[in-house]
Structures are given as structure tokens and as C-alpha cells.
Motif scaffolding. Sequence first.
Motif, PDB file in Angstrom:
ATOM      1  N   CYS A  80       5.160  -7.735 -11.356  1.00 36.75           N
ATOM      2  CA  CYS A  80       5.842  -6.348 -11.624  1.00 36.75           C
ATOM      3  C   CYS A  80       7.750  -7.247 -10.885  1.00 36.75           C
ATOM      4  O   CYS A  80       7.750  -7.982 -10.465  1.00 36.75           O
ATOM      5  CB  CYS A  80       6.106  -5.518 -10.073  1.00 36.75           C
ATOM      6  N   TYR A  82       9.524  -5.460  -9.521  1.00 40.31           N
ATOM      7  CA  TYR A  82      10.056  -5.512  -8.003  1.00 40.31           C
ATOM      8  C   TYR A  82       9.549  -5.608  -6.782  1.00 40.31           C
ATOM      9  O   TYR A  82       8.394  -6.420  -7.194  1.00 40.31           O
ATOM     10  CB  TYR A  82      10.458  -3.780  -8.326  1.00 40.31           C
ATOM     11  N   ASN A  83       9.560  -5.157  -5.859  1.00 43.50           N
ATOM     12  CA  ASN A  83       8.830  -6.164  -4.499  1.00 43.50           C
ATOM     13  C   ASN A  83       8.738  -5.284  -3.704  1.00 43.50           C
ATOM     14  O   ASN A  83       9.662  -5.444  -2.483  1.00 43.50           O
ATOM     15  CB  ASN A  83      10.014  -7.318  -3.538  1.00 43.50           C
ATOM     16  N   CYS A  84       8.809  -4.147  -3.912  1.00 42.78           N
ATOM     17  CA  CYS A  84       8.454  -3.167  -2.935  1.00 42.78           C
ATOM     18  C   CYS A  84       7.526  -3.913  -1.130  1.00 42.78           C
ATOM     19  O   CYS A  84       6.410  -4.201  -1.529  1.00 42.78           O
ATOM     20  CB  CYS A  84       7.707  -2.333  -3.079  1.00 42.78           C
ATOM     21  N   PHE A  86       6.090  -2.334   1.311  1.00 42.65           N
ATOM     22  CA  PHE A  86       5.214  -2.303   1.077  1.00 42.65           C
ATOM     23  C   PHE A  86       3.462  -2.297   0.174  1.00 42.65           C
ATOM     24  O   PHE A  86       2.703  -2.067   0.577  1.00 42.65           O
ATOM     25  CB  PHE A  86       4.793  -0.441   1.802  1.00 42.65           C
ATOM     26  N   CYS A  87       3.966  -3.003  -0.794  1.00 45.66           N
ATOM     27  CA  CYS A  87       2.998  -2.916  -1.708  1.00 45.66           C
ATOM     28  C   CYS A  87       1.871  -4.379  -1.427  1.00 45.66           C
ATOM     29  O   CYS A  87       2.906  -5.476  -1.919  1.00 45.66           O
ATOM     30  CB  CYS A  87       3.530  -3.069  -2.439  1.00 45.66           C
ATOM     31  N   TYR A  89       0.107  -4.822  -3.754  1.00 43.59           N
ATOM     32  CA  TYR A  89      -0.906  -4.690  -5.672  1.00 43.59           C
ATOM     33  C   TYR A  89      -0.068  -6.126  -5.738  1.00 43.59           C
ATOM     34  O   TYR A  89      -0.242  -7.231  -7.079  1.00 43.59           O
ATOM     35  CB  TYR A  89      -0.334  -4.108  -5.349  1.00 43.59           C
ATOM     36  N   HIS A  90       1.666  -6.107  -6.106  1.00 46.53           N
ATOM     37  CA  HIS A  90       1.621  -6.653  -7.095  1.00 46.53           C
ATOM     38  C   HIS A  90       1.909  -8.417  -6.548  1.00 46.53           C
ATOM     39  O   HIS A  90       2.046  -8.697  -5.521  1.00 46.53           O
ATOM     40  CB  HIS A  90       3.211  -6.797  -7.257  1.00 46.53           C
ATOM     41  N   GLY A 125      -0.070   1.131 -13.053  1.00 48.98           N
ATOM     42  CA  GLY A 125       0.242  -0.210 -13.038  1.00 48.98           C
ATOM     43  C   GLY A 125       1.877  -1.490 -12.245  1.00 48.98           C
ATOM     44  O   GLY A 125       2.613  -0.420 -11.915  1.00 48.98           O
ATOM     45  N   GLY A 126       2.075  -2.184 -12.418  1.00 49.53           N
ATOM     46  CA  GLY A 126       3.158  -2.786 -12.152  1.00 49.53           C
ATOM     47  C   GLY A 126       3.921  -3.178 -13.341  1.00 49.53           C
ATOM     48  O   GLY A 126       3.710  -2.623 -14.367  1.00 49.53           O
ATOM     49  N   VAL A 158       8.707   5.306 -12.112  1.00 51.34           N
ATOM     50  CA  VAL A 158       9.589   3.756 -11.541  1.00 51.34           C
ATOM     51  C   VAL A 158       8.837   3.000 -13.306  1.00 51.34           C
ATOM     52  O   VAL A 158       9.779   2.338 -13.722  1.00 51.34           O
ATOM     53  CB  VAL A 158       9.017   2.689 -10.673  1.00 51.34           C
ATOM     54  N   LYS A 206      14.276  -0.764  -6.772  1.00 48.46           N
ATOM     55  CA  LYS A 206      13.876   0.711  -8.023  1.00 48.46           C
ATOM     56  C   LYS A 206      14.281   1.929  -7.661  1.00 48.46           C
ATOM     57  O   LYS A 206      15.383   1.900  -6.553  1.00 48.46           O
ATOM     58  CB  LYS A 206      12.640   0.388  -7.837  1.00 48.46           C
TER      59      LYS A 206
END
Length: 376
Positions: A80, A82-84, A86-87, A89-90, A125-126, A158, A206
Amino acid sequence: MEQIPNDIKEIITTSGSDRIKKITGAVLAGKRISREDALLLAYGASLPLLSVLSSECKRNAASDVVYFNRNFHIEPTNKCVYNCRFCSYHKPAEDPECWDLTKDEMLDIVRKFEHSPVTEVHITGGVHPKHDITYYADLIKEIKELRPDISVKAYSAVELDYMIKKAGMSYHEGLAFLKQSGLDSIPGGGAEIFDDKLRSIICGEKIDAATYLTIHEEAHKLGIPSNATMLYGHSETWEQRIDHMFMLRELQDRTHGFKAFIPLKFRNENNSMSYLPEVSVTEDMRNFAISRIFLDNFTHLKAYWPALGRDSAVMSLAFGVDDLDGTIDDTTRIYSMAGSEETTPSMTSAGIAELIRSAGLKPVERDTNYRSLKEW
Ligand code: V47
Ligand code: SF4
């Protein structure tokens, strides 16, 4: 669900402060409540009162029915741009937990369901740095060639923002192009929390809230329905939650294009916000109830069981929820990576139906547009 006897209901709904009593009366009379009233309920109403009020609202919207569908997910990649915070997953390309499926691998997932009566595929997904809108449109087309009978719910706001901007298209043009390629509806991901200041801290790179809402509005204008989510239970206040719902309520008044609202509980494993504790189950239930009462123009309130766990999902049926999403068949990893108790989320239709019946409610299998397909 067992009906609460009228005399008990009377005691629950008339106890408490005068203001709470007044709001209770308004909700029971089917009136819309203000942000301030929602805040008062969130802080001041007892859990049993919230259960009664949200169940009344739910009964008006969906009687004793609880919906589910037969679905599976495709998560193309967890790379991804981005770099949230709370995530969970990425992952960067060099991480052993990073995946990046080829189109064939994704079509193989669809082929796996060849003899299964699934009605929807959820693709998200990402945000991949390399792919463009044609790639995503072709993916939908090829899926539809294999399974013209299934509905494609794909790409969060997004992901859409990224691919559409990259193509130099307007949101209208990009969404129309994807619709032509077979896009049927849009999932609710990417909403997080709309408050600008908090959003800039937890996922500042994002799209902002206004862009999320614009993309959904454009989709609705094109006849593409969507869902809306809210990530709660991290560092937001009740006021920020209610403001988030208020923005959705306003947009829904204009378009009526949202199918369901899905509160997503923050899960705290393996991410940059792991220092935050997760909120309690009672907080989850208060949040469902306020969502149902405040969002009077959303017919459906979904508890996404892979994120919440089955026990809490069943409990949520007493707090206004009328949809448990779907069978999933172990095709999503977003929540198992973030610490959900559902490490390999999969349920048979009979299993979900049994869960709903255990709460005294009527299981109905639906399609993406909430048309009833089968009473279980
Ligand atoms: O936007 C990411 C959330 C969302 C975490 O439309 C997290 O039917 C909790 O939107 N803890 C994506 N939540 C998933 C989503 C969704 C899921 C199910 C059904 C539908 C639908 C939509 O997942 C992201 C973000 O809000 N998320 N990490 C986490 N650690
Ligand atoms: Fe990327 Fe979505 Fe994770 Fe944010 S939540 S880092 S956009 S995969």
C-alpha cells in the motif's frame, strides 16, 4: 427476539432524567433526533434503554428479519502506498507477510466458487503503486465473464481516488468507466473517522472526509449503491462519532444511495496504535444502538462478524443490527492480522442462520441490494 413485556418496557423508557425521557419519547414516535440528543443518549441512557430504543427502530426498518449473504472476498494485495496507523494489514514488499496476487490467481479464487451459490464478491485491498484503472476494470470484466451471476462490490473510496486520479479522470468519469466494466456497488472502507484533525493523525496521507463523501455521492448519482463505515474505539470521542454519522445522514438525505452503515471496531494487534486498549463489548453495543437510532435514513446496520467475533455479533442483534454480512469462506485477512478472534473467518449459510435463530430472529439470505433470496 423475545418481545419485552409492555410494563417492563414502560419502566425502562420512563426512568432517568427528563431530557432522556423526552428523547426516548421522540425516538419511540419515530422522530429524527439531533446531534445533541444523540450525545445525551450516548452518555446518559442505560444499556437496556438503548437496547429497547434501537430494537424498536430496527423493527420499524426490518421487522424481525436479520439478513446475511453468501459472499467471498478477493484481497488483491497488501502492498500500500499509504501508512494508516491503525492498519495491521499493509506490508512492505520485502516483508514475508506481503502478498501481491496476479490476475490469474484472483480469477482462480473465483473459479474455486464455481459450484457454489455465492451471490457477491467483495474486492478490496491495499493501494497498489503500479496498477491503473484499466487493470482494475479488466479484473472486474474477467470476473463477470466467469460468473455473470454474481454482484461485484469493489474498491474502497481510497482505492478509487488513487486509480481515478492517476488516469486523469473526474470521479464521475472514472466511476462511469468502472460501472460499464461491471462494477455493481462500492464497499464502505476508507471512512475511518471524518474529523479532520484526528484523521490527519491516524491516516493523514489518504483522502480526507470531504473526498470520501464526494466519491460516494458521485457513485450514488450514477446509480451505484455503496456502504459506509466508521472506525471506532481508538482515540475518537462520542462527539466525533456522532458528527461522522451526521455527515453520512446528510448525504443519505440527498442521495439515498447508502445500503448499510457498518461500525468497525478498532482491533489493536500488530499496528502502530497497539498501545491503545480495545473498547469493551458494552461500548460496542452502545455504539450500534446510537448508530441505529441516529441514522434514521439508513435501513440496514451491519455487524461485520469477522471483525467483531461471533459472540458480540449475536449480541448486537439486540442493539439495532439487522445484517451480519456473509459466509466469507476464509477469504479475508484484514481482521485476523489485527487480532480478531476469527482467525479463519468462514461460516456456512446454515451456521449463520442458526446464529440468527439463536437470538430469536428470522434469518433471511439476501442479495447485494437486500432483496430476499431465501428464508432460512
Ligand atoms: O477502511 C483496518 C478497517 C476497513 C483495522 O462495505 C480496521 O460491506 C479495525 O471497509 N481494526 C476496510 N478496523 C474493511 C471495510 C469493510 C469490511 C466489511 C464489509 C464492508 C462492506 C466494508 O477496515 C478500513 C478500516 O476502517 N480497518 N485496520 C483495525 N486494526
Ligand atoms: Fe493502505 Fe487501507 Fe491499510 Fe490504509 S487501511 S494503509 S489505505 S491498506
